[in-house]
Design an enzyme around this catalytic site. Structure first.
Site, mmCIF file in Angstrom:
data_model
loop_
_atom_site.group_PDB
_atom_site.id
_atom_site.type_symbol
_atom_site.label_atom_id
_atom_site.label_comp_id
_atom_site.label_asym_id
_atom_site.label_seq_id
_atom_site.Cartn_x
_atom_site.Cartn_y
_atom_site.Cartn_z
ATOM 1 N N PHE A 1 8.489 10.030 -4.017
ATOM 2 C CA PHE A 1 8.283 11.240 -3.656
ATOM 3 C C PHE A 1 9.393 11.794 -2.611
ATOM 4 C CE2 PHE A 1 6.031 14.207 -0.518
ATOM 5 C CZ PHE A 1 5.493 15.099 -1.513
ATOM 6 N N GLY A 2 10.140 12.868 -2.710
ATOM 7 C CA GLY A 2 11.418 13.232 -2.134
ATOM 8 C C GLY A 2 11.287 14.522 -1.503
ATOM 9 N N TRP B 1 14.320 8.874 4.364
ATOM 10 C CA TRP B 1 13.251 8.103 4.719
ATOM 11 C C TRP B 1 12.302 7.937 3.240
ATOM 12 C CZ3 TRP B 1 12.613 4.768 8.138
ATOM 13 C CH2 TRP B 1 13.672 4.714 9.290
ATOM 14 N N ARG C 1 -8.643 -20.592 20.516
ATOM 15 C CA ARG C 1 -8.027 -20.507 21.727
ATOM 16 C C ARG C 1 -8.969 -20.877 22.813
ATOM 17 N NH1 ARG C 1 -2.882 -21.827 23.896
ATOM 18 N NH2 ARG C 1 -2.410 -20.672 25.792
ATOM 19 N N ARG D 1 -7.524 28.031 10.849
ATOM 20 C CA ARG D 1 -7.120 27.603 9.596
ATOM 21 C C ARG D 1 -8.439 27.468 8.898
ATOM 22 N NH1 ARG D 1 -2.984 23.585 7.343
ATOM 23 N NH2 ARG D 1 -1.854 23.720 9.264
ATOM 24 N N ALA E 1 0.865 -14.832 24.282
ATOM 25 C CA ALA E 1 2.434 -14.935 24.000
ATOM 26 C C ALA E 1 2.588 -15.400 22.629
ATOM 27 C CB ALA E 1 2.965 -15.892 24.762
ATOM 28 N N GLU F 1 3.450 11.209 6.281
ATOM 29 C CA GLU F 1 2.369 11.987 5.820
ATOM 30 C C GLU F 1 1.768 13.010 6.864
ATOM 31 O OE1 GLU F 1 0.812 11.001 2.192
ATOM 32 O OE2 GLU F 1 1.961 9.354 1.694
ATOM 33 N N GLY F 2 2.403 13.522 7.596
ATOM 34 C CA GLY F 2 1.852 14.203 8.900
ATOM 35 C C GLY F 2 1.829 13.323 10.167
ATOM 36 N N ARG G 1 0.571 -1.178 0.145
ATOM 37 C CA ARG G 1 -0.067 -0.009 -0.091
ATOM 38 C C ARG G 1 0.833 1.168 0.165
ATOM 39 N NH1 ARG G 1 0.251 3.976 2.620
ATOM 40 N NH2 ARG G 1 0.186 2.696 4.646
HETATM 41 C C1 LIG Z 1 8.461 4.043 6.659
HETATM 42 C C2 LIG Z 1 8.551 5.612 6.206
HETATM 43 C C3 LIG Z 1 8.297 5.857 4.916
HETATM 44 C C4 LIG Z 1 8.578 7.170 4.693
HETATM 45 N N1 LIG Z 1 8.528 7.469 3.359
HETATM 46 C C5 LIG Z 1 8.522 8.976 3.100
HETATM 47 C C6 LIG Z 1 8.537 9.135 1.627
HETATM 48 O O1 LIG Z 1 8.346 8.502 0.653
HETATM 49 N N2 LIG Z 1 8.711 10.506 1.053
HETATM 50 C C7 LIG Z 1 9.016 11.406 2.235
HETATM 51 O O2 LIG Z 1 9.435 12.793 1.716
HETATM 52 N N3 LIG Z 1 9.136 11.158 3.494
HETATM 53 C C8 LIG Z 1 8.810 9.800 4.009
HETATM 54 N N4 LIG Z 1 8.957 9.504 5.164
HETATM 55 C C9 LIG Z 1 9.198 10.557 6.062
HETATM 56 C C10 LIG Z 1 8.155 11.101 6.973
HETATM 57 O O3 LIG Z 1 6.990 11.744 6.369
HETATM 58 C C11 LIG Z 1 8.641 12.014 8.146
HETATM 59 O O4 LIG Z 1 9.224 11.157 8.899
HETATM 60 C C12 LIG Z 1 7.415 12.694 8.969
HETATM 61 O O5 LIG Z 1 7.176 13.809 8.142
HETATM 62 C C13 LIG Z 1 7.856 13.227 10.235
HETATM 63 O O6 LIG Z 1 9.117 13.979 10.041
HETATM 64 P P1 LIG Z 1 10.412 13.402 11.132
HETATM 65 O O7 LIG Z 1 10.458 12.041 11.154
HETATM 66 O O8 LIG Z 1 11.524 14.401 10.682
HETATM 67 O O9 LIG Z 1 9.995 13.764 12.679
HETATM 68 P P2 LIG Z 1 10.063 15.393 13.130
HETATM 69 O O10 LIG Z 1 9.067 16.289 12.198
HETATM 70 O O11 LIG Z 1 11.335 15.739 13.843
HETATM 71 O O12 LIG Z 1 8.950 15.302 14.541
HETATM 72 C C14 LIG Z 1 9.534 14.656 15.763
HETATM 73 C C15 LIG Z 1 8.427 14.691 16.705
HETATM 74 O O13 LIG Z 1 8.078 15.830 17.025
HETATM 75 C C16 LIG Z 1 6.675 16.147 16.837
HETATM 76 N N5 LIG Z 1 6.477 17.672 16.472
HETATM 77 C C17 LIG Z 1 6.930 18.045 15.245
HETATM 78 N N6 LIG Z 1 6.656 19.535 15.051
HETATM 79 C C18 LIG Z 1 5.456 19.485 16.038
HETATM 80 C C19 LIG Z 1 4.477 20.469 16.250
HETATM 81 N N7 LIG Z 1 4.554 21.713 15.516
HETATM 82 N N8 LIG Z 1 3.548 20.300 17.259
HETATM 83 C C20 LIG Z 1 3.663 19.092 17.861
HETATM 84 N N9 LIG Z 1 4.689 18.235 17.767
HETATM 85 C C21 LIG Z 1 5.495 18.498 16.756
HETATM 86 C C22 LIG Z 1 6.429 15.121 15.761
HETATM 87 O O14 LIG Z 1 5.002 14.832 15.773
HETATM 88 C C23 LIG Z 1 7.085 13.894 16.365
HETATM 89 O O15 LIG Z 1 6.610 13.273 17.368
HETATM 90 C C24 LIG Z 1 8.591 8.268 5.524
HETATM 91 C C25 LIG Z 1 8.725 7.997 6.998
HETATM 92 C C26 LIG Z 1 8.652 6.498 7.208
HETATM 93 C C27 LIG Z 1 8.734 6.031 8.737
#
Ligand SMILES: Cc1cc2nc3c(=O)[nH]c(=O)nc-3n(C[C@H](O)[C@H](O)[C@H](O)COP(=O)(O)OP(=O)(O)OC[C@H]3O[C@@H](n4cnc5c(N)ncnc54)[C@H](O)[C@@H]3O)c2cc1C
Length: 400
Positions: A123-124, A156, A268, A381, A340, A363-364, A84
């Site tokens: 998507f980068g 990522w 079970r 907003r 378990a 994706e957020g 997916r």
């Molecule tokens: C399996 C996987 C696949 C992915 N695939 C893609 C992909 O194809 N393309 C791509 O571009 N990205 C991809 N990502 C990246 C993903 O979109 C990011 O990890 C995500 O946007 C969160 O960013 P970050 O990991 O830098 O966390 P951060 O932004 O550093 O956040 C860290 C923590 O702080 C919290 N936080 C941050 N800002 C706020 C705020 N304003 N208020 C409250 N809390 C906040 C967050 O909720 C989180 O708990 C992927 C990630 C994973 C795990």
């Protein structure tokens, strides 16, 4: 309002379910344990017309609607989140962005082969220092005659080693902050591009995720998507589509948790009766069912708004947030119900629990969607109505 699936939708669900049961279910345990992504699945999805579900037929797609895309995502994630996710980035984040923002030449060159599944898109956006905070990205694209010179790193990125084309976001003018970000279509074969898969992931181990590197990559100016400075807007509109597919996939993840847990509840026995007869176990099953039904309603409402060409950022965000949280909880409860045995890979539920975490982050994150929903409710907003088919983003609407 009609809550029935049409005959065509039921047929589509059956087609994808049969495919998942035949091609994914028998192999997924091994792929997950070995951490291998089988790209031939993408070819088989293409043969079924599932690589461009809601891309119009004139651009190589199947010309179905958004709720058809939701059905495909539900059924694929019932098999495994990896597949997916592949459809989410290929179709939701990449192809649908080309459809909305691409020039006719870009659609002919990139969208048509992607929608037919001959080429794969990714998507980068995310970088080591920029996830939720997109404006913190460091990748740059400097104009040089007929080209842009791209330098930077992404992390990522799903399908990092598999995709042929990447939608890459970079600053063309850092001083303008989000108005200085631009979007580019980048081909894997170009000089200066490389990728590296990330090892040691918690879940989605049957998927391919990792880093992209750009060292003086020459991007022809024809590969700028939209106009210079429209990259942030394009990224947010892409996420409106990607999040919808993630939410629909989460519904499929809950379905898989229910299926496995109901079977186990009948199988079970403790204290002389099937565990399904214990009220505290029933509580977990009831919570899963409620999460499944509520998530599905939110997803199909967002899909219907999309079908009508109405702005749906708020509804899609709510669906994504709630469905992913419900799926994560359902997977946790599914492991609990299995006791378990749920803690070992003898049953699929430990994989569901590991897989259900990433969609709460990508994706957020849960927190970003929580903040978005609070801002809508508080009136900070607002989304403008749309007059085109796909969602658009205008940051001026954030009336903080
Ligand atoms: C399996 C996987 C696949 C992915 N695939 C893609 C992909 O194809 N393309 C791509 O571009 N990205 C991809 N990502 C990246 C993903 O979109 C990011 O990890 C995500 O946007 C969160 O960013 P970050 O990991 O830098 O966390 P951060 O932004 O550093 O956040 C860290 C923590 O702080 C919290 N936080 C941050 N800002 C706020 C705020 N304003 N208020 C409250 N809390 C906040 C967050 O909720 C989180 O708990 C992927 C990630 C994973 C795990």
């Amino acid at each position: 309002m009609n809550f029935e699936f049409t005959e065509e939708q039921t047929m589509l669900r059956k087609t994808v379910r049969d495919f998942v049961d035949k091609e994914i279910m028998p192999n997924i345990g091994e792929w997950d344990q070995e951490g291998t992504f089988d790209p031939s699945i993408m070819d088989k999805l293409a043969d079924l017309g599932l690589m461009g579900v809601c891309i119009p037929e004139e651009y190589g797609g199947s010309g179905m609607d958004y709720n058809a895309l939701a059905i495909v995502c539900e059924e694929l994630e019932r098999g495994d989140t990896a597949f997916r996710t592949a459809v989410s980035v290929h179709t939701g984040l990449n192809s649908m962005s080309l459809l909305q923002w691409g020039s006719e030449d870009q659609k002919q060159k990139y969208l048509i082969p992607q929608a037919k599944g001959e080429k794969v898109g990714a998507f980068g956006l995310t970088e080591p220092g920029a996830g939720s905070d997109v404006v913190a990205l460091q990748t740059t694209a400097v104009k040089d005659g007929d080209h842009y010179i791209l330098n930077g790193q992404k992390t990522w990125i799903s399908l990092c080693d598999t995709a042929d084309h990447f939608l890459v976001f970079a600053y063309t003018d850092k001083s303008k902050k989000h108005h200085g970000i631009s979007a580019f279509i980048v081909e894997r074969e170009w000089n200066g591009f490389s990728s590296k898969a990330t090892k040691g992931k918690l879940g989605i181990r049957a998927g391919n995720t990792g880093e992209l590197f750009f060292e003086d990559v020459k991007v022809p100016k024809e590969n700028l998507l939209g106009k210079e400075g429209e990259g942030f807007k394009i990224a947010m509109a892409s996420l409106d589509n990607g999040r919808f597919t993630v939410a629909a996939g989460a519904v499929g993840q809950i379905m898989a948790c229910i299926e496995a847990s109901v079977d186990y509840c009948h199988e079970r026995e403790t204290f002389g009766k099937p565990i399904g007869k214990h009220q505290l176990v029933q509580q977990m099953i009831a919570n899963m069912e409620a999460g499944f039904q509520m998530s599905r309603l939110l997803v199909y409402r967002a899909g219907e708004l999309k079908n009508q060409g109405k702005r749906n950022t708020r509804e899609t965000s709510l669906a994504k947030w709630q469905a992913c949280d419900f799926a994560n909880k359902a997977a946790d409860d599914a492991v609990q119900i299995h006791g378990a045995y749920g803690y070992s890979n003898e049953y699929p539920v430990e994989r569901y629990l590991r897989n259900s975490k990433a969609p709460v982050i990508y994706e957020g994150t849960r927190e970003i969607h929580t903040v978005m929903q609070a801002e809508y409710t508080l009136g900070y907003r607002k989304d403008k109505p749309l007059n085109n088919m796909l969602p658009a983003w205008d940051d001026k609407e954030l009336v903080k």
